[in-house]
Design a protein around this motif. Structure first.
Motif, PDB file in Angstrom:
ATOM      1  N   LEU A 116      -3.223  13.157  -0.309  1.00  0.00           N
ATOM      2  CA  LEU A 116      -2.535  11.896  -0.567  1.00  0.00           C
ATOM      3  C   LEU A 116      -3.290  11.085  -1.608  1.00  0.00           C
ATOM      4  O   LEU A 116      -4.510  11.202  -1.744  1.00  0.00           O
ATOM      5  CB  LEU A 116      -2.445  11.045   0.710  1.00  0.00           C
ATOM      6  N   LEU A 117      -2.537  10.248  -2.324  1.00  0.00           N
ATOM      7  CA  LEU A 117      -3.144   9.167  -3.098  1.00  0.00           C
ATOM      8  C   LEU A 117      -2.688   7.867  -2.473  1.00  0.00           C
ATOM      9  O   LEU A 117      -1.490   7.667  -2.247  1.00  0.00           O
ATOM     10  CB  LEU A 117      -2.685   9.207  -4.564  1.00  0.00           C
ATOM     11  N   GLU A 118      -3.623   7.005  -2.161  1.00  0.00           N
ATOM     12  CA  GLU A 118      -3.250   5.666  -1.702  1.00  0.00           C
ATOM     13  C   GLU A 118      -3.393   4.706  -2.873  1.00  0.00           C
ATOM     14  O   GLU A 118      -4.461   4.622  -3.493  1.00  0.00           O
ATOM     15  CB  GLU A 118      -4.103   5.208  -0.527  1.00  0.00           C
ATOM     16  N   ILE A 119      -2.316   3.993  -3.179  1.00  0.00           N
ATOM     17  CA  ILE A 119      -2.290   3.037  -4.284  1.00  0.00           C
ATOM     18  C   ILE A 119      -2.084   1.657  -3.696  1.00  0.00           C
ATOM     19  O   ILE A 119      -1.057   1.386  -3.065  1.00  0.00           O
ATOM     20  CB  ILE A 119      -1.154   3.381  -5.265  1.00  0.00           C
ATOM     21  N   VAL A 120      -3.054   0.787  -3.888  1.00  0.00           N
ATOM     22  CA  VAL A 120      -3.024  -0.554  -3.304  1.00  0.00           C
ATOM     23  C   VAL A 120      -2.726  -1.565  -4.401  1.00  0.00           C
ATOM     24  O   VAL A 120      -3.454  -1.652  -5.394  1.00  0.00           O
ATOM     25  CB  VAL A 120      -4.361  -0.892  -2.620  1.00  0.00           C
ATOM     26  N   ASP A 140     -15.868   2.772  -0.670  1.00  0.00           N
ATOM     27  CA  ASP A 140     -16.399   1.766  -1.584  1.00  0.00           C
ATOM     28  C   ASP A 140     -16.387   2.184  -3.046  1.00  0.00           C
ATOM     29  O   ASP A 140     -16.498   1.349  -3.934  1.00  0.00           O
ATOM     30  CB  ASP A 140     -17.826   1.367  -1.175  1.00  0.00           C
ATOM     31  N   ILE A 141     -16.258   3.484  -3.319  1.00  0.00           N
ATOM     32  CA  ILE A 141     -16.198   3.936  -4.715  1.00  0.00           C
ATOM     33  C   ILE A 141     -14.956   4.806  -4.884  1.00  0.00           C
ATOM     34  O   ILE A 141     -15.035   6.039  -4.865  1.00  0.00           O
ATOM     35  CB  ILE A 141     -17.469   4.723  -5.121  1.00  0.00           C
ATOM     36  N   PRO A 142     -13.794   4.186  -5.044  1.00  0.00           N
ATOM     37  CA  PRO A 142     -12.567   4.966  -5.248  1.00  0.00           C
ATOM     38  C   PRO A 142     -12.552   5.583  -6.642  1.00  0.00           C
ATOM     39  O   PRO A 142     -13.324   5.181  -7.520  1.00  0.00           O
ATOM     40  CB  PRO A 142     -11.465   3.922  -5.093  1.00  0.00           C
ATOM     41  N   ILE A 143     -11.648   6.503  -6.860  1.00  0.00           N
ATOM     42  CA  ILE A 143     -11.607   7.176  -8.162  1.00  0.00           C
ATOM     43  C   ILE A 143     -11.097   6.249  -9.264  1.00  0.00           C
ATOM     44  O   ILE A 143     -11.371   6.481 -10.446  1.00  0.00           O
ATOM     45  CB  ILE A 143     -10.756   8.456  -8.087  1.00  0.00           C
ATOM     46  N   ALA A 144     -10.385   5.174  -8.906  1.00  0.00           N
ATOM     47  CA  ALA A 144      -9.892   4.253  -9.929  1.00  0.00           C
ATOM     48  C   ALA A 144      -9.605   2.880  -9.320  1.00  0.00           C
ATOM     49  O   ALA A 144      -9.325   2.763  -8.124  1.00  0.00           O
ATOM     50  CB  ALA A 144      -8.633   4.805 -10.593  1.00  0.00           C
ATOM     51  N   GLU A 145      -9.666   1.843 -10.168  1.00  0.00           N
ATOM     52  CA  GLU A 145      -9.361   0.483  -9.722  1.00  0.00           C
ATOM     53  C   GLU A 145      -8.997  -0.385 -10.920  1.00  0.00           C
ATOM     54  O   GLU A 145      -9.064   0.041 -12.064  1.00  0.00           O
ATOM     55  CB  GLU A 145     -10.557  -0.119  -8.970  1.00  0.00           C
ATOM     56  N   LYS A 146      -8.565  -1.628 -10.637  1.00  0.00           N
ATOM     57  CA  LYS A 146      -8.275  -2.647 -11.646  1.00  0.00           C
ATOM     58  C   LYS A 146      -7.255  -2.194 -12.689  1.00  0.00           C
ATOM     59  O   LYS A 146      -7.529  -2.142 -13.880  1.00  0.00           O
ATOM     60  CB  LYS A 146      -9.573  -3.079 -12.350  1.00  0.00           C
ATOM     61  N   GLY A 147      -6.039  -1.847 -12.199  1.00  0.00           N
ATOM     62  CA  GLY A 147      -4.974  -1.459 -13.114  1.00  0.00           C
ATOM     63  C   GLY A 147      -3.780  -2.383 -13.001  1.00  0.00           C
ATOM     64  O   GLY A 147      -3.855  -3.483 -12.447  1.00  0.00           O
ATOM     65  N   TYR A 148      -2.636  -1.956 -13.558  1.00  0.00           N
ATOM     66  CA  TYR A 148      -1.414  -2.744 -13.457  1.00  0.00           C
ATOM     67  C   TYR A 148      -0.210  -1.840 -13.697  1.00  0.00           C
ATOM     68  O   TYR A 148      -0.314  -0.756 -14.269  1.00  0.00           O
ATOM     69  CB  TYR A 148      -1.407  -3.909 -14.446  1.00  0.00           C
ATOM     70  N   GLU A 206       0.874  -1.179   0.000  1.00  0.00           N
ATOM     71  CA  GLU A 206       0.000   0.000   0.000  1.00  0.00           C
ATOM     72  C   GLU A 206       0.908   1.225   0.000  1.00  0.00           C
ATOM     73  O   GLU A 206       1.683   1.429   0.929  1.00  0.00           O
ATOM     74  CB  GLU A 206      -0.893   0.005   1.237  1.00  0.00           C
ATOM     75  N   THR A 207       0.837   2.019  -1.056  1.00  0.00           N
ATOM     76  CA  THR A 207       1.715   3.177  -1.222  1.00  0.00           C
ATOM     77  C   THR A 207       0.933   4.467  -1.020  1.00  0.00           C
ATOM     78  O   THR A 207      -0.132   4.647  -1.620  1.00  0.00           O
ATOM     79  CB  THR A 207       2.344   3.191  -2.628  1.00  0.00           C
ATOM     80  N   HIS A 208       1.447   5.342  -0.178  1.00  0.00           N
ATOM     81  CA  HIS A 208       0.861   6.671   0.004  1.00  0.00           C
ATOM     82  C   HIS A 208       1.756   7.692  -0.689  1.00  0.00           C
ATOM     83  O   HIS A 208       2.934   7.826  -0.358  1.00  0.00           O
ATOM     84  CB  HIS A 208       0.737   7.026   1.491  1.00  0.00           C
ATOM     85  N   ILE A 227      -2.831  -3.594  -9.849  1.00  0.00           N
ATOM     86  CA  ILE A 227      -3.202  -2.494  -8.957  1.00  0.00           C
ATOM     87  C   ILE A 227      -4.672  -2.674  -8.592  1.00  0.00           C
ATOM     88  O   ILE A 227      -5.540  -2.698  -9.468  1.00  0.00           O
ATOM     89  CB  ILE A 227      -2.998  -1.125  -9.629  1.00  0.00           C
ATOM     90  N   THR A 228      -4.959  -2.828  -7.305  1.00  0.00           N
ATOM     91  CA  THR A 228      -6.336  -3.038  -6.855  1.00  0.00           C
ATOM     92  C   THR A 228      -7.153  -1.762  -6.960  1.00  0.00           C
ATOM     93  O   THR A 228      -8.256  -1.762  -7.514  1.00  0.00           O
ATOM     94  CB  THR A 228      -6.356  -3.522  -5.391  1.00  0.00           C
ATOM     95  N   ARG A 229      -6.593  -0.654  -6.445  1.00  0.00           N
ATOM     96  CA  ARG A 229      -7.355   0.594  -6.411  1.00  0.00           C
ATOM     97  C   ARG A 229      -6.439   1.790  -6.193  1.00  0.00           C
ATOM     98  O   ARG A 229      -5.317   1.653  -5.700  1.00  0.00           O
ATOM     99  CB  ARG A 229      -8.418   0.555  -5.312  1.00  0.00           C
ATOM    100  N   VAL A 230      -6.947   2.949  -6.565  1.00  0.00           N
ATOM    101  CA  VAL A 230      -6.301   4.237  -6.276  1.00  0.00           C
ATOM    102  C   VAL A 230      -7.376   5.131  -5.677  1.00  0.00           C
ATOM    103  O   VAL A 230      -8.457   5.267  -6.258  1.00  0.00           O
ATOM    104  CB  VAL A 230      -5.744   4.896  -7.557  1.00  0.00           C
TER     105      VAL A 230
END
Length: 499
Positions: A218-222, A160-168, A74-76, A186-189
């Motif tokens: 912050l942006l949290e990138i999981v 439950d509704i992040p600005i983005a999800e399902k990346g790589y 999990e990156t902040h 990438i699970t979500r941003v």
């Protein structure tokens, strides 16, 4: 090229205590996963010492045979916006405690947040760079928990509704660690605000609260739990830092807390699909999902994006590290060159600018990666602080190819240009560095060197042919490094044979 800050984590197959470099709140107990380096070293003959890295790697491999690590991060990312996420306060790292605060970021009753639209723009940039699906409508939520540096008693985040999800994220592993291409999911941003900071007294008797950082965006990138080794985890962190710097959304400075990572590690038998149990030490206890009591932030409206807005940001994105590496690879550069040049956006820009002036790609890469980088490192300078321009590097390479100067002279010119600037032509004229390409002049110098060294000449003609290098060195010394190496070796070879 991986970060020097993260380099230590790559020296073992599995994450051990070095995982703390990511700022994780948990650590692996060495007793479970590795043996002491000292015990490994004592079994080796004293005449064949092993590096700590090699010993640690072998110890980990022996201990973990048949098992694999499963790692997610999990990156902040702290965003480099002028003002905070929900108020007009600036954030300047190193400011006096509580000097950049207002009633809103201090959580005073009756204050209302106002969203900084630059935060949304940065989030969309990162999401697109990570190949995510963008949520055209997302929302903010309140994440409830008590901590002294969180004055409101909750954090504004996205649930439950992040600005983005399902990346790589795609990256290349360094050649020295086996090389190869990797893709990590990438699970979500999601967007959120930072909390303040506790300043603990040296005695440990009390702590003070600095709210300068409260409300910083912050942006949290999981990530997905796709990493299997410490090397992969380190390279993921390095690529994430590289990405935010290329995009210009953050400085990525870990020492300032601008890039922070929480690493989740478990171990399982190879081939098992189910995740194993974390084998880590708990350093602080956090609330569970139910404890946070998420609910929609009532003081902020939904974030609604348009296709035109997203497309505009997409079209403004710079060439990203992965695309740059593939472009360099297609030039015929080695993977070691590719990773080094694309590691830093400033280095890549300098290299590209040199090519635009007509320089050969491999020669430009060699000079930048070799003598130029070595000098800048010794002087503790970055490439954008160098006074050498891409045009003059191109001119220097051309001067070597057309025989105006030798490679040895070029090294001298390079240092002069990096430190003082100017042009290749002016330095050559000022220091009288034009290469001697007159066969008669070089022949006369060769004759004198051979006449001055009769003993060595006799040894050469008796079969000690390696002395040709000695004679060439003496001629170069006499010419102050200006004799054409190609012409010198040709004339010297003929005269040594008695022609």
């Amino acid at each position: 090229m991986a970060l020097t800050l993260l380099r230590g984590i790559r020296t073992q197959t599995l994450l051990r205590a070095n995982v703390g470099l990511f700022g994780t709140t948990q650590r692996l107990p060495l007793a479970h996963l590795t043996t002491r380096v000292e015990s490994v070293q004592t079994t080796e003959p004293k005449t064949v010492p092993k590096s700590i890295q090699q010993a640690t790697k072998e110890a980990a491999e022996q201990k973990m045979q048949g098992f694999e690590a499963v790692i997610g991060i999990e990156t902040h990312v702290q965003l480099s916006t002028i003002t905070k996420a929900f108020c007009s306060c600036p954030y300047d790292y190193g400011s006096q405690p509580n000097s950049t605060v207002c009633p809103t970021c201090m959580g005073h009753p009756g204050t209302l947040p106002v969203l900084n639209t630059k935060v949304v723009e940065c989030a969309v940039k990162v999401a697109l760079a990570l190949n995510c699906e963008i949520s055209m409508t997302s929302k903010f939520d309140r994440k409830q928990y008590f901590y002294p540096d969180l004055p409101k008693g909750y954090q504004i985040s996205q649930f439950d509704i992040p600005i983005a999800e399902k990346g790589y994220l795609d990256l290349d592993l360094p050649v020295e660690f086996g090389g190869g291409h990797r893709r990590f999911g990438i699970t979500r941003v999601h967007m959120e605000e930072d909390a303040g900071k506790l300043l603990h007294s040296e005695s440990g008797n009390y702590s003070q609260v600095d709210l300068n950082r409260a409300g910083v965006p912050l942006l949290e990138i999981v990530s997905e739990p796709d990493m299997r080794t410490g090397i992969e985890a380190a390279e993921y962190g390095a690529e994430m830092q590289r990405l935010v710097r290329y995009l210009g959304v953050g400085n990525g400075n870990m020492q300032e807390g601008s890039l922070r990572c929480d690493v989740n590690v478990s171990v399982r038998p190879i081939g098992q699909s189910e995740f194993g149990t974390k084998k880590t030490f708990t350093m602080r206890k956090k609330e569970g999902l139910a404890d946070y009591r998420y609910f929609p932030e009532p003081d902020l409206p939904e974030v609604v994006l348009t296709s035109e807005y997203v497309d505009e940001i997409r079209n403004s994105l710079p060439e990203l590290p992965e695309a740059k590496r593939r472009r360099y690879e297609n030039m015929g550069l080695s993977m070691q060159d590719v990773i080094f040049l694309a590691n830093d956006d400033n280095v890549a820009h300098f290299f590209d600018s040199t090519l635009e002036h007509g320089a050969d790609a491999k020669l430009a890469a060699n000079w930048i990666m070799g003598d130029m980088t070595a000098y800048l490192k010794d002087e503790k300078l970055s490439i954008d602080e160098s006074k050498l321009t891409p045009l003059e590097l191109c001119e220097m390479i051309a001067s070597i190819k057309n025989g105006t100067i030798s490679g040895k002279i070029a090294k001298e010119i390079l240092v002069e240009l990096i430190a003082k600037g100017g042009t290749v032509k002016s330095v050559i004229e000022e220091k009288d560095l034009i290469q001697i390409a007159d066969p008669a002049a070089i022949g006369a110098m060769v004759d004198k060197v051979l006449a001055d060294n009769p003993k060595q000449l006799e040894q050469y003609r008796a079969g000690k042919t390696k002395l040709q290098g000695y004679f060439a060195g003496q001629v170069m010394k006499a010419s102050k490094g200006k004799a054409s190496p190609v012409l010198l070796n040709k004339i010297l070879g003929e005269k040594l044979k008695g022609n």
